[in-house]
Scaffold this active site. Structure first.
Site, PDB file in Angstrom:
ATOM      1  N   PRO A 257      45.815  44.769  30.789  1.00  0.00           N
ATOM      2  CA  PRO A 257      44.835  45.423  29.931  1.00  0.00           C
ATOM      3  C   PRO A 257      43.750  46.208  30.658  1.00  0.00           C
ATOM      4  O   PRO A 257      42.753  45.652  31.097  1.00  0.00           O
ATOM      5  CB  PRO A 257      44.223  44.285  29.123  1.00  0.00           C
ATOM      6  N   GLU A 258      43.963  47.483  30.750  1.00  0.00           N
ATOM      7  CA  GLU A 258      42.903  48.417  31.087  1.00  0.00           C
ATOM      8  C   GLU A 258      42.717  49.281  29.839  1.00  0.00           C
ATOM      9  O   GLU A 258      43.346  49.003  28.818  1.00  0.00           O
ATOM     10  CB  GLU A 258      43.288  49.256  32.307  1.00  0.00           C
TER      11      GLU A 258
ATOM     12  N   LYS B  91      37.301  47.969  28.131  1.00  0.00           N
ATOM     13  CA  LYS B  91      38.451  47.074  27.984  1.00  0.00           C
ATOM     14  C   LYS B  91      38.225  46.036  26.884  1.00  0.00           C
ATOM     15  O   LYS B  91      39.011  45.100  26.737  1.00  0.00           O
ATOM     16  CB  LYS B  91      38.708  46.337  29.311  1.00  0.00           C
TER      17      LYS B  91
ATOM     18  N   ARG C 201      46.967  33.376  31.659  1.00  0.00           N
ATOM     19  CA  ARG C 201      46.126  32.695  32.641  1.00  0.00           C
ATOM     20  C   ARG C 201      44.806  32.178  32.066  1.00  0.00           C
ATOM     21  O   ARG C 201      43.968  31.695  32.814  1.00  0.00           O
ATOM     22  CB  ARG C 201      45.849  33.640  33.801  1.00  0.00           C
TER      23      ARG C 201
ATOM     24  N   ARG D 105      25.591  56.728  44.405  1.00  0.00           N
ATOM     25  CA  ARG D 105      26.204  55.434  44.725  1.00  0.00           C
ATOM     26  C   ARG D 105      26.680  55.444  46.171  1.00  0.00           C
ATOM     27  O   ARG D 105      27.180  56.442  46.671  1.00  0.00           O
ATOM     28  CB  ARG D 105      27.371  55.155  43.777  1.00  0.00           C
TER      29      ARG D 105
ATOM     30  N   ARG E 102      40.941  44.299  46.286  1.00  0.00           N
ATOM     31  CA  ARG E 102      42.070  44.482  45.365  1.00  0.00           C
ATOM     32  C   ARG E 102      43.230  45.161  46.070  1.00  0.00           C
ATOM     33  O   ARG E 102      43.025  46.016  46.937  1.00  0.00           O
ATOM     34  CB  ARG E 102      41.657  45.346  44.151  1.00  0.00           C
TER      35      ARG E 102
END
Length: 266
Positions: A2-3, A59, A113, A154, A253
DNA sequence: TTCCATGTTCCGCA
DNA sequence: TTGCGGAACATGGA
């Protein structure tokens, strides 16, 4: 999975097949996924309510409960799905929250999960504010200038910035890799190294990738052959150049990129 | 048996 | 202040 594209497909499924149906009862299978509400309170809040609308923010999925009942909030974690199914159909595996409609059908939210969460919120706007969520990539008025402004200043890598839900909400590991692959940018390039023009192109790539993914039902097997997604494997051939897909860890990741057309930072 | 996983949060550290 | 890496969460597939 799920994105943003996956959650958008869940939202569309719910909109088409569950809106207007009245909830007769509900069952919670994983108490640990409840946020700020007990299982009995959640059951009481949805019982007798009709699902009036289905919205997505990043999301997150928000289902409006009829007659001033507030909103049911669902976050699918890494492995969650939303499934509408009929009276005689098999229930999906790992259903953690199940709404039973008066007509006999069901809406289940699964999560193998038990990551993700369920809760009740007053309104989408206050929810977004409370969570500090950045704009949704499709939000009206969030154009390339808005995108540049969100990223400007950033200090981290472009991948970690795009993954940060407070910068913008909805992108995750897989689609960030896809967007950077198509934009020809190395995931570890510092945001400060990207000029205005590059950021503008990155915005356009992001919008196009997300739109295409949703058009194809967010089904990885249906994505264009020229995309990274069907080639997300260490050592695979790049579908766009003579390069090789390599796997590395970025911001903790697993990250896939082409070693040739996604130029190295610095 | 071991490694890995599409998300988020918390902690220690730079 | 900002951002990073790692661990944790709980489960199952390769």
């Amino acid at each position: 999975m799920p994105e943003l594209p996956d959650v958008e497909i869940y939202r569309q499924d719910i909109e088409r097949h569950a809106l207007g149906r009245k909830v007769a009862s509900a069952a919670v299978d994983a108490d640990r996924m409840l946020r700020g509400v007990s299982a009995s309170s959640l059951r009481d809040a949805v019982r007798g309510r009709t699902l009036d609308s289905a919205r997505r923010v990043g999301k997150h999925l928000l289902l409006q409960l009829g007659e001033g009942g507030g909103w049911l909030h669902v976050h699918s974690g890494m492995t969650g799905r939303a499934v509408v199914y009929g009276e005689g159909d098999d229930a999906p595996a790992h259903a953690r929250l199940r709404l039973d409609f008066e007509d006999g059908g069901h809406l289940a939210f699964t999560s193998q999960r038990k990551l993700g969460e369920f809760g009740l919120v007053d309104a989408p706007e206050s929810f977004v504010r409370d969570r500090g969520l950045g704009p949704d990539p499709w939000e009206e008025g969030f154009d390339r200038k808005g995108f540049r402004d969100r990223l400007a200043g950033r200090r981290g890598s472009v991948k970690s910035a795009l993954m940060n839900q407070e910068v913008l909400a909805g992108l995750g590991n897989v689609y960030v890799d896809e967007i950077l692959f198509q934009a020809g940018l190395h995931p570890e390039i510092p945001v400060t190294d990207l000029d205005e023009n590059t950021l503008g192109e990155l915005h356009a790539t992001m919008v196009q990738v997300l739109r295409t993914a949703v058009e194809r039902g967010a089904d990885p097997g249906r994505m264009p052959e020229g995309w990274l997604l069907p080639h997300r494997e260490d050592g695979a051939s790049c579908p766009r150049c003579d390069g090789t897909i390599v796997k590395a860890r970025v911001s903790g990741r697993s990250t896939y990129r082409c070693d040739r057309h996604q130029e190295a930072p610095g």
